[in-house]
Motif scaffolding. Structure first.
Motif, PDB file in Angstrom:
ATOM      1  N   LYS A 164     -20.384 -44.432  34.127  1.00  0.00           N
ATOM      2  CA  LYS A 164     -21.725 -44.700  33.606  1.00  0.00           C
ATOM      3  C   LYS A 164     -21.635 -45.052  32.135  1.00  0.00           C
ATOM      4  CE  LYS A 164     -23.835 -41.693  36.940  1.00  0.00           C
ATOM      5  NZ  LYS A 164     -24.833 -40.733  37.260  1.00  0.00           N
ATOM      6  N   PHE A 165     -22.461 -45.942  31.706  1.00  0.00           N
ATOM      7  CA  PHE A 165     -22.519 -46.307  30.303  1.00  0.00           C
ATOM      8  C   PHE A 165     -23.964 -46.560  29.931  1.00  0.00           C
ATOM      9  CE2 PHE A 165     -21.490 -49.893  32.962  1.00  0.00           C
ATOM     10  CZ  PHE A 165     -22.418 -50.843  32.599  1.00  0.00           C
ATOM     11  N   THR A 166     -24.294 -46.336  28.679  1.00  0.00           N
ATOM     12  CA  THR A 166     -25.676 -46.536  28.237  1.00  0.00           C
ATOM     13  C   THR A 166     -25.797 -47.656  27.212  1.00  0.00           C
ATOM     14  OG1 THR A 166     -25.436 -44.813  26.571  1.00  0.00           O
ATOM     15  CG2 THR A 166     -26.349 -44.164  28.707  1.00  0.00           C
ATOM     16  N   THR A 167     -24.714 -47.973  26.504  1.00  0.00           N
ATOM     17  CA  THR A 167     -24.742 -49.100  25.570  1.00  0.00           C
ATOM     18  C   THR A 167     -23.598 -50.041  25.891  1.00  0.00           C
ATOM     19  OG1 THR A 167     -23.390 -47.960  23.924  1.00  0.00           O
ATOM     20  CG2 THR A 167     -25.773 -47.731  23.707  1.00  0.00           C
ATOM     21  N   PHE A 168     -23.831 -51.314  25.650  1.00  0.00           N
ATOM     22  CA  PHE A 168     -22.820 -52.324  25.909  1.00  0.00           C
ATOM     23  C   PHE A 168     -23.168 -53.555  25.091  1.00  0.00           C
ATOM     24  CE2 PHE A 168     -26.115 -52.294  29.087  1.00  0.00           C
ATOM     25  CZ  PHE A 168     -26.550 -53.611  29.139  1.00  0.00           C
ATOM     26  N   TYR A 169     -22.206 -54.445  24.937  1.00  0.00           N
ATOM     27  CA  TYR A 169     -22.408 -55.658  24.149  1.00  0.00           C
ATOM     28  C   TYR A 169     -22.470 -56.870  25.062  1.00  0.00           C
ATOM     29  CZ  TYR A 169     -21.437 -59.608  21.128  1.00  0.00           C
ATOM     30  OH  TYR A 169     -21.508 -60.811  20.498  1.00  0.00           O
ATOM     31  N   VAL A 200     -30.949 -46.859  27.470  1.00  0.00           N
ATOM     32  CA  VAL A 200     -31.808 -45.704  27.196  1.00  0.00           C
ATOM     33  C   VAL A 200     -32.079 -45.623  25.701  1.00  0.00           C
ATOM     34  CG1 VAL A 200     -31.015 -44.343  29.169  1.00  0.00           C
ATOM     35  CG2 VAL A 200     -29.837 -44.141  27.008  1.00  0.00           C
ATOM     36  N   GLY A 201     -33.232 -45.132  25.360  1.00  0.00           N
ATOM     37  CA  GLY A 201     -33.560 -44.921  23.950  1.00  0.00           C
ATOM     38  C   GLY A 201     -33.778 -46.198  23.183  1.00  0.00           C
ATOM     39  N   PRO A 202     -33.701 -46.096  21.870  1.00  0.00           N
ATOM     40  CA  PRO A 202     -33.957 -47.276  21.018  1.00  0.00           C
ATOM     41  C   PRO A 202     -32.828 -48.291  21.145  1.00  0.00           C
ATOM     42  CG  PRO A 202     -33.191 -45.444  19.688  1.00  0.00           C
ATOM     43  CD  PRO A 202     -33.377 -44.915  21.096  1.00  0.00           C
ATOM     44  N   PRO A 203     -33.074 -49.514  20.732  1.00  0.00           N
ATOM     45  CA  PRO A 203     -32.012 -50.521  20.764  1.00  0.00           C
ATOM     46  C   PRO A 203     -30.801 -50.063  19.975  1.00  0.00           C
ATOM     47  CG  PRO A 203     -34.117 -51.526  20.208  1.00  0.00           C
ATOM     48  CD  PRO A 203     -34.322 -50.046  20.205  1.00  0.00           C
TER      49      PRO A 203
END
Length: 64
Positions: A33-38, A58-61
Motif C-alpha cells: 500500500k502507498f499513499t503518495t506517489f509521483y 489521503v490528506g492534503p496534496p
C-alpha cells in the motif's frame, strides 16, 4: 507500432507511462500500500511542465 508511438512521445510521457505501470504492478501485489506517489505533469507535446508535484491519496496534496 507501440514502440514507434513510444519513440514519438516526449520524455515526460515516457516517464508517465512507466510510473503508471509501476503503480499498477504495486496494486497487484498483495499487501503493498502507498499513499503518495509521483506522476509527472506533462504538456500536450510530452515535455515536463514547470510545476511538478507528488500525488496523495489521503490528506492534503503532497509536496511540489
Amino acid at each position: 507500432a507501440i514502440n514507434n508511438k513510444m519513440g514519438e512521445q516526449g520524455p515526460c510521457h515516457i516517464e508517465l507511462h512507466a510510473a503508471l505501470d509501476m503503480i499498477s504492478d504495486a496494486q497487484q501485489k498483495q499487501g503493498e500500500k502507498f499513499t503518495t506517489f509521483y506522476l509527472p505533469n506533462c504538456d500536450k507535446h510530452g515535455y515536463y511542465k514547470a510545476k511538478q508535484c507528488e500525488s496523495s491519496l489521503v490528506g492534503p496534496p503532497a509536496r511540489c
